[in-house]
Design a protein around this motif. Structure first.
Motif, mmCIF file in Angstrom:
data_model
loop_
_atom_site.group_PDB
_atom_site.id
_atom_site.type_symbol
_atom_site.label_atom_id
_atom_site.label_comp_id
_atom_site.label_asym_id
_atom_site.label_seq_id
_atom_site.Cartn_x
_atom_site.Cartn_y
_atom_site.Cartn_z
ATOM 1 N N SER A 96 -60.449 -79.568 -35.950
ATOM 2 C CA SER A 96 -61.683 -79.323 -35.429
ATOM 3 C C SER A 96 -61.544 -78.148 -34.191
ATOM 4 N N ARG A 97 -60.455 -78.054 -33.790
ATOM 5 C CA ARG A 97 -60.357 -76.958 -32.855
ATOM 6 C C ARG A 97 -60.456 -75.610 -33.136
ATOM 7 N N MET A 98 -61.406 -74.863 -32.941
ATOM 8 C CA MET A 98 -61.641 -73.452 -33.110
ATOM 9 C C MET A 98 -60.787 -72.449 -32.479
ATOM 10 N N PHE A 99 -60.740 -71.203 -33.230
ATOM 11 C CA PHE A 99 -60.017 -69.960 -32.614
ATOM 12 C C PHE A 99 -60.670 -68.837 -32.981
ATOM 13 N N ASP A 100 -60.322 -67.634 -32.208
ATOM 14 C CA ASP A 100 -61.074 -66.609 -32.264
ATOM 15 C C ASP A 100 -60.089 -65.416 -32.417
ATOM 16 N N ASP A 101 -59.917 -64.745 -33.605
ATOM 17 C CA ASP A 101 -59.031 -63.635 -33.865
ATOM 18 C C ASP A 101 -59.595 -62.290 -33.822
ATOM 19 N N ALA A 102 -60.799 -62.182 -33.405
ATOM 20 C CA ALA A 102 -61.592 -61.030 -33.662
ATOM 21 C C ALA A 102 -61.179 -59.834 -32.707
ATOM 22 N N LYS A 103 -60.738 -60.102 -31.717
ATOM 23 C CA LYS A 103 -59.934 -59.334 -30.695
ATOM 24 C C LYS A 103 -58.430 -59.233 -30.950
ATOM 25 N N ARG A 104 -57.900 -58.267 -29.872
ATOM 26 C CA ARG A 104 -56.583 -57.971 -30.167
ATOM 27 C C ARG A 104 -55.580 -59.131 -30.273
ATOM 28 N N MET A 105 -55.865 -60.308 -29.490
ATOM 29 C CA MET A 105 -54.944 -61.365 -29.360
ATOM 30 C C MET A 105 -55.953 -62.657 -29.902
ATOM 31 N N THR A 106 -55.007 -63.354 -30.414
ATOM 32 C CA THR A 106 -55.548 -64.884 -30.968
ATOM 33 C C THR A 106 -55.801 -65.619 -29.776
ATOM 34 N N ILE A 107 -56.971 -66.499 -29.543
ATOM 35 C CA ILE A 107 -57.093 -67.480 -28.518
ATOM 36 C C ILE A 107 -57.781 -68.645 -29.211
ATOM 37 N N ILE A 108 -57.577 -70.008 -28.845
ATOM 38 C CA ILE A 108 -58.177 -71.076 -29.156
ATOM 39 C C ILE A 108 -59.170 -71.475 -28.443
ATOM 40 N N GLU A 109 -59.968 -72.418 -28.693
ATOM 41 C CA GLU A 109 -61.210 -72.636 -28.046
ATOM 42 C C GLU A 109 -60.755 -73.478 -26.706
ATOM 43 N N ARG A 110 -61.206 -73.190 -25.614
ATOM 44 C CA ARG A 110 -61.063 -73.838 -24.358
ATOM 45 C C ARG A 110 -61.185 -75.679 -24.698
ATOM 46 N N LYS A 111 -60.377 -76.303 -24.047
ATOM 47 C CA LYS A 111 -60.575 -77.770 -24.260
ATOM 48 C C LYS A 111 -61.795 -78.228 -23.906
ATOM 49 N N VAL A 112 -62.523 -77.842 -22.874
ATOM 50 C CA VAL A 112 -63.599 -78.189 -22.247
ATOM 51 C C VAL A 112 -64.796 -77.900 -23.156
ATOM 52 N N ASP A 113 -64.723 -76.742 -23.878
ATOM 53 C CA ASP A 113 -65.635 -76.309 -24.738
ATOM 54 C C ASP A 113 -65.573 -77.227 -26.004
ATOM 55 N N MET A 114 -64.357 -77.491 -26.534
ATOM 56 C CA MET A 114 -64.273 -78.373 -27.709
ATOM 57 C C MET A 114 -64.711 -79.684 -27.369
ATOM 58 N N LYS A 115 -64.659 -80.435 -26.047
ATOM 59 C CA LYS A 115 -64.910 -81.601 -25.942
ATOM 60 C C LYS A 115 -66.667 -81.642 -25.621
ATOM 61 N N ALA A 116 -67.072 -80.710 -25.317
ATOM 62 C CA ALA A 116 -68.444 -80.517 -25.094
ATOM 63 C C ALA A 116 -68.999 -80.529 -26.690
ATOM 64 N N ARG A 117 -68.448 -79.816 -27.480
ATOM 65 C CA ARG A 117 -68.950 -79.568 -28.977
ATOM 66 C C ARG A 117 -68.708 -80.822 -29.657
ATOM 67 N N THR A 118 -67.658 -81.380 -29.642
ATOM 68 C CA THR A 118 -67.320 -82.688 -30.592
ATOM 69 C C THR A 118 -67.250 -83.818 -30.090
ATOM 70 N N GLY A 119 -67.486 -83.957 -28.487
ATOM 71 C CA GLY A 119 -67.372 -85.190 -27.950
ATOM 72 C C GLY A 119 -65.960 -85.742 -27.511
ATOM 73 N N LYS A 120 -65.044 -85.045 -27.959
ATOM 74 C CA LYS A 120 -63.683 -85.538 -27.721
ATOM 75 C C LYS A 120 -62.772 -84.501 -27.249
ATOM 76 N N SER A 121 -61.776 -85.085 -26.522
ATOM 77 C CA SER A 121 -60.678 -84.247 -26.141
ATOM 78 C C SER A 121 -59.472 -84.299 -26.885
ATOM 79 N N PRO A 122 -58.854 -83.206 -27.403
ATOM 80 C CA PRO A 122 -57.744 -83.114 -28.467
ATOM 81 C C PRO A 122 -56.288 -83.582 -27.913
#
Length: 507
Positions: free
Chosen positions: A436-462
């Motif tokens: 469920s946790r998304m990531f972005d690799d469009a830029k130079r370095m890969t970064i995963i979704e912030r925990k607070v953003d995932m919690k807001a999107r899915t309703g759960k903290s990982p």
């Protein structure tokens, strides 16, 4: 007719018919498809057929959600039944009794996430009649223990039905596993509206094919309509997980969004299966602390050693949520420290083999454990910079040149261990979080979704997945690494490199 003002529609007829014809049933569908209403309506009819021989259990996640979703329907049907509905309503208990005081033959609405799940399970296990029906609303978020307790009620009954309802999220959550096609997920497509499962039938309600869409106008105000579908297409996008979940009522296909793990990777590399060790193994653990805010404080145990495939690997053992006693005079940090130490000592986890997220208040918890148990515990800063360790034996780039922060490095280390078949025994709820946790690799370095953003999107903290990431980090600090090739005994150039980078943790 019991409810003269009841408005029938094609979906309601299909829902009632499927309940009449099937013992084990799953409903998967878009929002505003009438699933909860239809289930409550059928339960009232089913109960009325033989109230003194019937128990109906209606579960949802919390008491608040029960009173928001199914219980108002039960109340309304009880109130508006022509001639009066012959049962006793106890609103304070969200129970509709066959006769006043009968706590066995009734319709029970039970939350399964309020307080301890074990208490809800005990309540469910204590309810059984000759005719028993279970309706699991919000099945995607229902704990496995509660789901199993509901399924086990079939024993000792002469008539049993179970219905699981949900907006599809993951093929590995309880709803998705119950809905798995008999011939596998590859046997169904977006065009399928029902299919056989191992136990029964899954019926799907697609917003693109709602009675309002097919009629070309809004005939039923309570069902999803064309305007709502068009709005979802415009603002969510047809390729978004949200559109698939709430409009199409179908599990999103692979590749709709970039997540750290995918369901196909988990299946391909057997991450949920166990694996034997060829030599002795040691117990390791990871602790993801939490001090409120709805997050869970989780400790995950695992066994680390040599797999038969010649690689160092981890088989995850149990995880446990650390409960806080609000009535205790001991501060929260000391309660957590005492429980963590007890769990570790009972399971032969040495302090030097316990990795803890030391970010924020976690640092204070580490200080307490260092004083009350051992300073050898392993501190991990989730919020820090990625390390200078190589990404893998095959990829010699520094992690800090590939990952934007430490938490991204930790989560992608789990991914590497999975695809190299070095991480096994992953529980279904942990898989759901990694998928469920998304990531972005469009830029130079890969970064995963912030925990607070995932919690807001899915309703759960990982939190469960974070604890697993710490177990993998613990194995890395012990010299383990994800690799496509088998280990060779003896010290290699890679072993020397690992020791060089791990030496910073000994200072």
């Amino acid at each position: 007719m019991l409810w003269p003002k009841l408005i029938w529609n094609p979906w309601l007829e299909k829902q009632i018919q499927s309940l009449c014809e099937n013992q084990w049933l799953v409903w998967s569908g878009c929002g505003a498809s009438g699933k909860t209403y239809a289930a409550a309506l059928y339960s009232m009819i089913y109960f009325l057929a033989a109230p003194l021989h019937t128990s109906i259990i209606l579960t949802s996640t919390t008491a608040k959600m029960i009173r928001k979703r199914a219980w108002p329907v039960i109340q309304e049907l009880h109130r508006t039944c022509k001639g009066g509905y012959p049962a006793h309503m106890v609103d304070s208990k969200t129970t509709l009794q066959a006769v006043r005081g009968d706590d066995k033959h009734a319709i029970f609405a039970i939350p399964v996430l309020d307080g301890a799940t074990s208490k809800a399970v005990a309540n469910i296990q204590g309810i059984r009649s000759a005719r028993t029906m279970v309706i699991v609303d919000e099945a995607t978020d229902t704990p496995e223990a509660a789901f199993e307790a509901c399924s086990n009620l079939q024993k000792g009954t002469s008539e049993f039905k179970l219905l699981a309802i949900g907006n599809p999220h993951s093929k590995f959550d309880q709803h998705g596993r119950f809905a798995t096609p008999k011939n596998g997920w590859s046997s169904v497509s977006i065009e399928d509206e029902e299919w056989e499962t191992e136990r029964g039938l899954c019926v799907r309600f697609d917003g693109m094919k709602s009675p309002n869409m097919l009629a070309g106008k809004t005939k039923y105000d309570f069902l999803i309509n064309e305007d709502q579908v068009r709005q979802a297409q415009k603002y969510d996008g047809e390729d978004s997980p949200k559109f698939w979940k709430y409009t199409r009522g179908m599990w999103a296909p692979e590749g709709v969004c970039k997540t750290v793990l995918s369901e196909s990777l988990v299946e391909k590399y057997r991450a949920m299966q166990s694996a034997p060790f060829v030599r002795s193994s040691k117990m390791i653990a990871g602790l993801d602390p939490a001090f409120g805010g709805g997050d869970r404080c989780v400790i995950q145990l695992g066994r680390y050693g040599d797999f038969e495939n010649g690689k160092l690997g981890i088989v995850l053992d149990f995880n446990r949520i650390i409960d806080i006693d609000a009535q205790s005079s001991d501060p929260v940090h000391f309660q957590i420290a005492a429980q963590v130490r007890s769990i570790c000592e009972e399971n032969n986890v040495k302090p030097e083999n316990l990795a803890i997220d030391a970010t924020g208040e976690g640092g204070g918890l580490c200080d307490i454990l260092a004083k009350t148990w051992s300073p050898a515990i392993q501190r991990v800063e989730f919020g820090g910079r990625a390390s200078e360790r190589p990404v893998s034996p095959e990829d010699h780039r520094k992690s800090c040149d590939v990952y934007a922060n430490k938490v991204t490095e930790l989560w992608f280390s789990v991914r590497q261990w999975v695809i190299n078949e070095q991480l096994r025994g992953m529980p279904a709820d942990v898989v759901v979080e990694f998928c469920s946790r998304m990531f972005d690799d469009a830029k130079r370095m890969t970064i995963i979704e912030r925990k607070v953003d995932m919690k807001a999107r899915t309703g759960k903290s990982p939190d469960l997945a974070d604890a697993v990431a710490l177990v993998v980090e613990m194995a890395r600090r012990l010299g383990g690494y994800a690799t496509a090739t088998a280990n060779k005994r003896g010290e290699s150039s890679w072993d020397k490199l690992v020791l060089q980078y791990n030496s910073i943790y000994d200072n």
